[in-house]
Motif scaffolding. Sequence first.
Motif, PDB file in Angstrom:
ATOM      1  N   ARG A  85      -6.173   0.685   7.432  1.00  0.00           N
ATOM      2  CA  ARG A  85      -7.259   0.950   8.383  1.00  0.00           C
ATOM      3  C   ARG A  85      -7.865  -0.344   8.911  1.00  0.00           C
ATOM      4  NH1 ARG A  85     -12.013   3.947   5.816  1.00  0.00           N
ATOM      5  NH2 ARG A  85     -12.080   1.941   4.780  1.00  0.00           N
ATOM      6  N   SER A  86      -8.218  -1.273   8.025  1.00  0.00           N
ATOM      7  CA  SER A  86      -8.848  -2.519   8.471  1.00  0.00           C
ATOM      8  C   SER A  86      -7.861  -3.387   9.254  1.00  0.00           C
ATOM      9  CB  SER A  86      -9.437  -3.286   7.290  1.00  0.00           C
ATOM     10  OG  SER A  86      -8.449  -3.581   6.342  1.00  0.00           O
ATOM     11  N   ALA A 136       1.066   4.883  -2.181  1.00  0.00           N
ATOM     12  CA  ALA A 136       0.412   5.941  -1.408  1.00  0.00           C
ATOM     13  C   ALA A 136       0.912   7.312  -1.831  1.00  0.00           C
ATOM     14  CB  ALA A 136       0.656   5.731   0.083  1.00  0.00           C
ATOM     15  N   GLN A 193       0.829  -1.203   0.000  1.00  0.00           N
ATOM     16  CA  GLN A 193       0.000   0.000   0.000  1.00  0.00           C
ATOM     17  C   GLN A 193       0.868   1.259   0.000  1.00  0.00           C
ATOM     18  OE1 GLN A 193      -2.475   0.466   3.476  1.00  0.00           O
ATOM     19  NE2 GLN A 193      -3.487   2.289   2.679  1.00  0.00           N
ATOM     20  N   GLY A 217      -5.805   6.107   7.151  1.00  0.00           N
ATOM     21  CA  GLY A 217      -7.255   5.985   7.135  1.00  0.00           C
ATOM     22  C   GLY A 217      -7.804   5.217   5.952  1.00  0.00           C
ATOM     23  N   SER A 218      -6.920   4.645   5.127  1.00  0.00           N
ATOM     24  CA  SER A 218      -7.393   3.892   3.970  1.00  0.00           C
ATOM     25  C   SER A 218      -6.984   2.428   4.101  1.00  0.00           C
ATOM     26  CB  SER A 218      -6.857   4.514   2.682  1.00  0.00           C
ATOM     27  OG  SER A 218      -5.448   4.473   2.656  1.00  0.00           O
ATOM     28  N   ASP A 219      -7.704   1.599   3.397  1.00  0.00           N
ATOM     29  CA  ASP A 219      -7.420   0.158   3.442  1.00  0.00           C
ATOM     30  C   ASP A 219      -6.288  -0.205   2.488  1.00  0.00           C
ATOM     31  OD1 ASP A 219      -9.179  -0.802   5.382  1.00  0.00           O
ATOM     32  OD2 ASP A 219     -10.868  -0.637   3.993  1.00  0.00           O
ATOM     33  N   ARG A 235      -4.080  10.271   5.474  1.00  0.00           N
ATOM     34  CA  ARG A 235      -4.835   9.657   4.367  1.00  0.00           C
ATOM     35  C   ARG A 235      -4.446   8.187   4.225  1.00  0.00           C
ATOM     36  NH1 ARG A 235      -3.890  14.627   1.888  1.00  0.00           N
ATOM     37  NH2 ARG A 235      -2.094  13.770   0.771  1.00  0.00           N
ATOM     38  N   PHE A 236      -3.140   7.915   4.289  1.00  0.00           N
ATOM     39  CA  PHE A 236      -2.672   6.531   4.210  1.00  0.00           C
ATOM     40  C   PHE A 236      -3.249   5.702   5.363  1.00  0.00           C
ATOM     41  CE2 PHE A 236       0.383   3.739   6.327  1.00  0.00           C
ATOM     42  CZ  PHE A 236       0.389   2.680   5.428  1.00  0.00           C
TER      43      PHE A 236
END
Length: 130
Positions: A89-90, A50, A46, A84-86, A81-82
Motif C-alpha cells: 500500500r505505501s 500473504a 510480503q 491494501g496492506s503494507d 487484502r494484500f
Amino acid sequence: MPELPWFAPHRPAPHAEVHAMASRFETRTLLGAFRFFARTPRIMWQIRTAPGAHGVTLRARLLRRTFWTLSVWESPEALHRFAGSDPHRSSARALKALMKGSDFVSWTTGADALPLDWSDALQRLDGNRT
C-alpha cells in the motif's frame, strides 16, 4: 532485464478455482523505473507470507521503464487484502506520481493451470487496452 521465476508460497487445493491478476506498469522516467524496481524485494517478501497467495512472477524492462506482474490468489478478497496492506500500500502511494500508466486484468482459472503462462497474461493485458 530481470524476470523473477514463478514462486508459489501456498499451494491451492487440487481442482480449486483461483483468481489470477496480471498488471503492466510504465514509469515516466528511468529514475522512476529504478525506484519502482528498488521496492520489488519488499513486495515479493510480503507475498511470501500473504494469506491466499498461490503464485507470483515479475518481468522488468528497466530501460523501457515497464514492469509486468502475474499473480494468483485464492480469491479477489485475498488479493485486495494484500494490496491494501503494507509495504504494498505505501509503495503504491509513493510511486503513484512516478507512473505514466498502468493496466490490470483479472480472470479465474483452475489450480491445475499453475504456473500461469506469460503469453496468455500478456494477450489478456493487450486485449484490455482496447
